[in-house]
Design a protein around this motif. Structure first.
Motif, short mmCIF file in Angstrom:
data_model
loop_
_atom_site.label_atom_id
_atom_site.label_comp_id
_atom_site.label_asym_id
_atom_site.label_seq_id
_atom_site.Cartn_x
_atom_site.Cartn_y
_atom_site.Cartn_z
N ILE A 118 0.87 -1.17 0.00
CA ILE A 118 0.00 0.00 0.00
C ILE A 118 0.91 1.22 0.00
CG2 ILE A 118 -1.79 1.30 1.22
CD1 ILE A 118 -2.83 -1.29 2.35
N PRO A 119 0.92 1.96 -1.09
CA PRO A 119 1.85 3.10 -1.20
C PRO A 119 1.60 4.17 -0.15
CG PRO A 119 0.94 2.53 -3.35
CD PRO A 119 0.15 1.77 -2.32
N TYR A 120 2.63 4.95 0.09
CA TYR A 120 2.52 6.09 0.99
C TYR A 120 1.82 7.24 0.27
CZ TYR A 120 3.67 9.78 4.22
OH TYR A 120 3.56 10.82 5.11
N ASP A 121 0.77 7.75 0.88
CA ASP A 121 0.13 8.97 0.38
C ASP A 121 -0.36 9.75 1.59
OD1 ASP A 121 -1.28 11.03 -0.78
OD2 ASP A 121 -2.44 9.77 -2.16
N GLY A 122 0.59 10.48 2.20
CA GLY A 122 0.30 11.20 3.43
C GLY A 122 -0.87 12.15 3.32
N PRO A 123 -0.89 13.04 2.32
CA PRO A 123 -1.99 14.01 2.24
C PRO A 123 -3.36 13.33 2.15
CG PRO A 123 -0.19 14.67 0.80
CD PRO A 123 0.18 13.31 1.33
N ALA A 124 -3.46 12.27 1.35
CA ALA A 124 -4.76 11.59 1.21
C ALA A 124 -5.16 10.93 2.53
CB ALA A 124 -4.69 10.55 0.09
N ALA A 125 -4.19 10.27 3.18
CA ALA A 125 -4.50 9.56 4.43
C ALA A 125 -4.91 10.54 5.52
CB ALA A 125 -3.29 8.73 4.87
N VAL A 126 -4.19 11.64 5.62
CA VAL A 126 -4.50 12.62 6.67
C VAL A 126 -5.86 13.28 6.41
CG1 VAL A 126 -3.79 14.84 7.66
CG2 VAL A 126 -2.09 13.06 7.25
N GLU A 127 -6.09 13.64 5.15
CA GLU A 127 -7.38 14.25 4.81
C GLU A 127 -8.53 13.30 5.14
OE1 GLU A 127 -8.27 16.42 0.87
OE2 GLU A 127 -9.22 14.47 0.66
N ALA A 128 -8.34 12.03 4.80
CA ALA A 128 -9.40 11.04 5.06
C ALA A 128 -9.67 10.91 6.55
CB ALA A 128 -9.00 9.69 4.47
N ALA A 129 -8.59 10.84 7.33
CA ALA A 129 -8.77 10.68 8.77
C ALA A 129 -9.45 11.91 9.36
CB ALA A 129 -7.41 10.45 9.44
N ASN A 130 -9.12 13.08 8.86
CA ASN A 130 -9.67 14.31 9.43
C ASN A 130 -11.11 14.59 8.99
OD1 ASN A 130 -7.45 14.95 10.96
ND2 ASN A 130 -6.48 16.14 9.33
N THR A 131 -11.46 14.15 7.80
CA THR A 131 -12.80 14.47 7.28
C THR A 131 -13.80 13.33 7.49
OG1 THR A 131 -12.20 13.62 5.10
CG2 THR A 131 -11.92 15.99 5.47
N ARG B 277 -8.01 8.88 -7.10
CA ARG B 277 -6.76 8.70 -7.85
C ARG B 277 -5.55 8.45 -6.95
NH1 ARG B 277 -9.36 12.08 -11.47
NH2 ARG B 277 -8.67 13.98 -10.47
N SER B 278 -5.79 8.38 -5.64
CA SER B 278 -4.67 8.11 -4.74
C SER B 278 -4.14 6.70 -4.98
CB SER B 278 -5.14 8.22 -3.28
OG SER B 278 -4.18 7.65 -2.42
N PRO B 279 -2.83 6.49 -4.86
CA PRO B 279 -2.30 5.12 -4.98
C PRO B 279 -2.84 4.20 -3.88
CG PRO B 279 -0.58 6.65 -4.29
CD PRO B 279 -1.75 7.49 -4.68
N ILE B 280 -3.27 4.78 -2.75
CA ILE B 280 -3.89 3.95 -1.70
C ILE B 280 -5.18 3.34 -2.25
CG2 ILE B 280 -4.98 3.95 0.58
CD1 ILE B 280 -3.08 6.19 1.42
N THR B 281 -5.98 4.17 -2.94
CA THR B 281 -7.24 3.69 -3.52
C THR B 281 -6.98 2.53 -4.48
OG1 THR B 281 -8.24 5.86 -3.31
CG2 THR B 281 -9.24 4.37 -4.91
N LYS B 282 -5.98 2.73 -5.33
CA LYS B 282 -5.67 1.68 -6.32
C LYS B 282 -5.29 0.38 -5.62
CE LYS B 282 -2.92 1.33 -10.56
NZ LYS B 282 -2.07 0.20 -10.18
N ALA B 283 -4.45 0.49 -4.58
CA ALA B 283 -3.99 -0.71 -3.88
C ALA B 283 -5.15 -1.41 -3.16
CB ALA B 283 -2.90 -0.32 -2.87
#
Ligand SMILES: Nc1ncnc2c1ncn2[C@@H]1O[C@H](COP(=O)(O)OP(=O)(O)OP(=O)(O)O)[C@@H](O)[C@H]1O
Ligand SMILES: [Mg+2]
Length: 282
Positions: free
Chosen positions: A218-231, A241-247
């Protein structure tokens, strides 16, 4: 979910475990649940078994007032109580962790109303009657809830990052599971999270260090992960389009394909069970 699985089969349990805090267990459990709900039409349940500090509901934007503690405290069986105790978000039925860590021993420790009952096992079994997919988020410990989740998981995802202390603990956990507890190695899938895309060799290095294959990254995507946790909007929804989503998408599709394959085989052999009750491993 109220009607349960009409064909009488039991749902498939997927356990997300990790040897250390912060390795991305909840991120995977939540996003995998949402992906499964989007990719196939049957019910998906997410049980937060990180009993002290679980935040899976928050990751889904659910400010839910009831939790697993209400199921455990009720005199009624889980079949009745889970119906009202669970929330729903993004097509996933969610049983949140208790609101405060001090009540966790009522679920799995010395505060249990009936010390002879394994409440977590009863709750997982009920979820398997109600949902085709039951995803378990866990804490990083070997207490009853986590051990029960490990027993049910098919497969068990063992999340790790590439950091040396995390790898050391992941190695220890693999050793406990395979050598001492004799879990089926084929049922254990190591997933390397927080993987920097520049570091293409990392999975091989990690597999070498663990002497165990890395099943997915699961690739690192700090901005996407932090945004998701906060929102409270999961990455697979808010950041397509995040690499996390793809994985995560790829992991969900692989699981669905495996179950379809097994169902074909069991139809051919005349068996109806997707997963035999309470079997360990493969
Ligand atoms: N692939 C990723 N890339 C970047 N950041 C991530 C990734 N996955 C998770 N994170 C971030 O890492 C932190 C820990 O993630 P998460 O809560 O999912 O881990 P956890 O293993 O469930 O932690 P805990 O043990 O505290 O329950 C969070 O801030 C999350 O946003
Ligand atoms: Mg977590």
């Amino acid at each position: 979910m109220a009607d349960g699985l009409l064909d009488g089969r039991r749902g498939r349990v997927v356990t997300v475990f990790g040897a250390k805090g912060g390795v991305g267990k909840t991120t995977l459990a939540v996003n995998l649940s949402v992906a499964l709900a989007k990719l196939q039409p049957e019910p998906v349940a997410l049980l937060d078994l990180d009993l002290e500090l679980g935040v899976a509901a928050l990751f889904l934007g659910l400010e839910h007032k009831t939790s697993i503690i209400d199921v455990v405290r009720s005199p009624d069986p889980p079949a009745i109580t889970m119906e009202w105790a669970m929330g729903e978000a993004y097509g996933v039925r969610v049983l949140p962790a208790p609101p405060n860590p001090d009540v966790a021993p009522e679920v799995e420790g010395d505060g249990k109303i009936d010390p002879n009952r394994n409440y977590v096992e009863e709750i997982i079994e009920e979820a398997r009657r109600q949902a085709r997919w039951v995803v378990l988020d866990t804490g990083s410990n070997f207490r009853e809830a986590a051990m029960t989740a490990l027993d049910f998981g098919r497969p068990v995802f063992l999340l790790t990052t590439g950091e040396v202390p995390t790898l050391r603990n992941t190695g220890r956990v693999l050793d406990v599971l395979t050598t001492q507890l004799r879990y089926d190695e084929n049922n254990l899938r190591v997933i390397l999270s927080h993987c920097l895309q520049a570091d293409r060799q990392k999975a091989q290095v990690v597999a070498g260090a663990l002497d165990f294959p890395v099943w997915r990254e699961i690739p690192y995507d700090g901005p996407a992960a932090v945004e998701a946790a906060n929102t409270g909007v999961p990455v697979v929804v808010g950041r397509p389009r995040s690499p996390i989503t793809k994985a995560v998408w790829d992991i969900a599709q692989a699981l669905i394909a495996e179950v379809e394959e097994e169902n074909k085989e069991s139809m051919a052999s005349g068996s109806k069970a997707v997963q035999a009750p309470k079997e360990r491993g493969g």
